[in-house]
Design a protein around this motif. Sequence first.
Motif, PDB file in Angstrom:
ATOM      1  N   LEU A  82       4.991  37.030  44.554  1.00 18.10           N
ATOM      2  CA  LEU A  82       5.170  38.319  43.787  1.00 18.10           C
ATOM      3  C   LEU A  82       6.507  38.368  43.168  1.00 18.10           C
ATOM      4  CD1 LEU A  82       4.451  40.826  47.040  1.00 18.10           C
ATOM      5  CD2 LEU A  82       2.848  39.784  45.378  1.00 18.10           C
ATOM      6  N   PHE A  83       6.336  38.959  42.110  1.00 25.04           N
ATOM      7  CA  PHE A  83       7.589  39.112  40.895  1.00 25.04           C
ATOM      8  C   PHE A  83       7.771  40.291  40.821  1.00 25.04           C
ATOM      9  CE2 PHE A  83       6.511  34.656  40.115  1.00 25.04           C
ATOM     10  CZ  PHE A  83       7.462  34.094  39.623  1.00 25.04           C
ATOM     11  N   ALA A  84       8.886  40.954  40.398  1.00 21.71           N
ATOM     12  CA  ALA A  84       8.990  42.132  39.614  1.00 21.71           C
ATOM     13  C   ALA A  84       8.776  41.923  38.074  1.00 21.71           C
ATOM     14  CB  ALA A  84      10.425  42.839  39.845  1.00 21.71           C
ATOM     15  N   GLU A  85       8.220  42.952  37.637  1.00 20.39           N
ATOM     16  CA  GLU A  85       7.978  42.734  36.094  1.00 20.39           C
ATOM     17  C   GLU A  85       9.123  42.534  35.344  1.00 20.39           C
ATOM     18  OE1 GLU A  85       6.170  41.751  32.928  1.00 20.39           O
ATOM     19  OE2 GLU A  85       4.818  42.654  34.377  1.00 20.39           O
ATOM     20  N   GLY A  86       9.368  41.546  34.596  1.00 21.05           N
ATOM     21  CA  GLY A  86      10.774  41.617  33.958  1.00 21.05           C
ATOM     22  C   GLY A  86      11.164  40.050  33.688  1.00 21.05           C
ATOM     23  N   PRO A  87      12.447  39.806  32.992  1.00 22.80           N
ATOM     24  CA  PRO A  87      12.319  38.759  32.461  1.00 22.80           C
ATOM     25  C   PRO A  87      12.477  37.378  33.029  1.00 22.80           C
ATOM     26  CG  PRO A  87      14.254  40.173  32.080  1.00 22.80           C
ATOM     27  CD  PRO A  87      13.271  40.880  32.979  1.00 22.80           C
ATOM     28  N   LEU A  88      12.322  37.286  34.272  1.00 23.24           N
ATOM     29  CA  LEU A  88      12.308  36.467  35.203  1.00 23.24           C
ATOM     30  C   LEU A  88      10.697  35.968  35.263  1.00 23.24           C
ATOM     31  CD1 LEU A  88      13.244  33.906  36.985  1.00 23.24           C
ATOM     32  CD2 LEU A  88      12.731  35.558  39.099  1.00 23.24           C
ATOM     33  N   PHE A  89       9.920  36.938  35.538  1.00 23.71           N
ATOM     34  CA  PHE A  89       8.616  36.650  35.131  1.00 23.71           C
ATOM     35  C   PHE A  89       8.113  36.128  33.914  1.00 23.71           C
ATOM     36  CE2 PHE A  89       4.106  37.657  34.263  1.00 23.71           C
ATOM     37  CZ  PHE A  89       3.540  37.028  35.318  1.00 23.71           C
ATOM     38  N   GLU A  90       8.772  36.832  33.220  1.00 23.87           N
ATOM     39  CA  GLU A  90       8.156  36.336  31.528  1.00 23.87           C
ATOM     40  C   GLU A  90       8.544  34.727  31.353  1.00 23.87           C
ATOM     41  OE1 GLU A  90       7.739  39.199  29.105  1.00 23.87           O
ATOM     42  OE2 GLU A  90       6.600  37.360  28.359  1.00 23.87           O
ATOM     43  N   ALA A  91       9.724  34.450  32.042  1.00 21.39           N
ATOM     44  CA  ALA A  91      10.168  33.031  31.693  1.00 21.39           C
ATOM     45  C   ALA A  91       9.263  31.934  32.531  1.00 21.39           C
ATOM     46  CB  ALA A  91      11.784  33.030  31.675  1.00 21.39           C
ATOM     47  N   VAL A  92       8.963  32.539  33.729  1.00 26.46           N
ATOM     48  CA  VAL A  92       8.638  31.466  34.780  1.00 26.46           C
ATOM     49  C   VAL A  92       7.270  31.918  35.207  1.00 26.46           C
ATOM     50  CG1 VAL A  92       9.246  30.898  37.323  1.00 26.46           C
ATOM     51  CG2 VAL A  92      10.913  31.145  35.480  1.00 26.46           C
ATOM     52  N   GLY A  93       6.856  33.023  35.493  1.00 25.75           N
ATOM     53  CA  GLY A  93       5.745  33.204  36.400  1.00 25.75           C
ATOM     54  C   GLY A  93       4.285  32.667  35.876  1.00 25.75           C
ATOM     55  N   ALA A  94       4.179  32.937  34.680  1.00 31.91           N
ATOM     56  CA  ALA A  94       2.658  32.532  34.209  1.00 31.91           C
ATOM     57  C   ALA A  94       2.634  31.127  34.061  1.00 31.91           C
ATOM     58  CB  ALA A  94       2.465  33.108  32.925  1.00 31.91           C
ATOM     59  N   ARG A  95       3.853  30.278  33.759  1.00 30.51           N
ATOM     60  CA  ARG A  95       3.880  28.892  33.675  1.00 30.51           C
ATOM     61  C   ARG A  95       3.459  28.424  34.979  1.00 30.51           C
ATOM     62  NH1 ARG A  95       8.738  25.394  31.701  1.00 30.51           N
ATOM     63  NH2 ARG A  95       8.284  23.182  32.265  1.00 30.51           N
ATOM     64  N   LEU A  96       4.177  28.950  36.241  1.00 29.97           N
ATOM     65  CA  LEU A  96       4.262  28.506  37.426  1.00 29.97           C
ATOM     66  C   LEU A  96       2.543  28.666  37.961  1.00 29.97           C
ATOM     67  CD1 LEU A  96       6.129  27.666  39.789  1.00 29.97           C
ATOM     68  CD2 LEU A  96       6.213  30.157  40.371  1.00 29.97           C
TER      69      LEU A  96
END
Lengths: 316, 255
Positions: A82-96
């Motif tokens: 689980l991520f909060a919607e925001g810059p960390l997810f933008e940079a990392v989430g989908a690639r992970l």
Amino acid sequence: MDVALCLSAEEIAKGLGGALRQTAEELFGDHQTFILAEAAPPSEWRWPGRSTWGIAPSGGDPEVRYRALRALLGDLRPTYLLFAEGPLFEAVGARLAGALGRTVLRGVLTLHWQDGQLLAQKPVFGGKAMAEISVPEGAVLALEVEPRPTADEVGSPPETLRLSAPAGLLRETRVEAVHSGQDLASARVIVSGGRGLGSQEAFSDLQELADLLGGALGASRAAVDAGWASPAQQVGLTGQKVAPDLYLAIGISGASQHLSGIQKAKTVVAVNSDPKAPIFSAADLGVVADWHALRPLLLSALRSRVGPRSDAGSPG
Amino acid sequence: MHIMVFVKAILDPEAPVGALSFEGDQVRSESVRHVLGPFEANALELAMKLKEATGAECTAVALGGAEQETALRTALAVGATRALRLDAPQRFRDPLETAMLLAMAAKEQPADLYCFGRQAGDWDEGVVAGCFAGLLGDLPFLPLVQVVRPEGEDWLLEREVPGGRALDRLPRHHRLVLSVTNHPFTTLRLPKVRDVLQANRRPIEVLPTEEPPTGPRLTLRRLVARPVERRGERLEGSLEALAEALADRLVAFCR
């Protein structure tokens, strides 16, 4: 069930860790939690069950953020990330998600169980519709969450694990602030301009109106694309989602992408010369007029009611 | 150097509220045309600027049926060297599956730079570029790119970050995946009429796709139109009367 919460330093400071944790507790009950974070836990953070808080270095290089989070994840195979919607997810989430071969969903407004299925709701088609999507085990999810304080918790502080910085990609990086005006996210009044204004000069002239109303200056995507406004001023699904008391849209046609960003505005007022502009169907009050002709008359009428002002308080 | 840019034709996002209807998991849109998605247009413009600056080849790739030709023809008209359609039915698709299908194009002819729009304007997923980077051997992924310029052996990049922009310098030898956002630098140029006519005569290669491996995937259950809950009141009268009435109401709303 194992759940991983992924948090940036900014998200922890804003209290979004508490919000993700609450979501995980409500959805998954008794579970083991791994926190993959870019900063230490808040001192008041306590956990009734077992939890591990991994701390990875952050910084401006998306590659460092990704590799650090990936290293923290290590051999863990949490059922959900689980991520909060925001810059960390933008940079990392989908690639992970891609690297792990897991599915991924962002912009999730709500999650609930129904007949053993985890169901997510999220806006689609620029906010014209809400989609209900069945989410399988293994998914990486980015949730739209509001801050929640973590005070008054019981239990033990999490075990912490600290990583050193992995190699990055960028030779150098620095952040430059590009808009020093009033913050749109917290503004009570926003005056926004769009393509219908016709020129940089007409857009810049909106500042006087914003000042009279004690408001911030926003922009549609078209105004940003034209170079009249900075990207930090863009309001919409992919710009800032705003929630002012008053949103005044001038020369904005009302593409669904823009309307999606102003849904939480208390009152929307639109001025546009096209009576068929979609913005009118999403406004509480509409004025069909040529802005260039209306502007001097409106400014004069406002000045007589509120006087010239330079602060950001409410008029009257 | 080879640049691959992913384009997508979507139902016109500027169509008026009510032009799309939703029933079950289906979108009905008889009177709404397909247009190049706005962020894919940004990715295309960035790819064109880099093609011109470096002399690179540029392949435009779309996934879907015949409705995607409008996006690929636009790409050819503004300067793409090749257009490739991955043939697959247009429907809601799990983003990991979409990324797997797009990776087929990358395997057919690998590129040095992969450019995506930050978010498709229909399903608003905004995750396919990242998934693609993860799937393709964990390539570096840079999100929300506004500007890229070559300088010697480096790329100079500008990215949207909270409250401003990040100014980056990185070596050009890396293979990269970029998600591109709107900015004056990435506003798509208007093609010349002659180029549009020529693009209409150029071939679009079609590559059949195979169903990606099965696994845990998202399933669309239903779509529900979001109601507009605003009063929709209109002020009427002369310009002077409108200015006075609007000033009164604005002051009252601000209290």
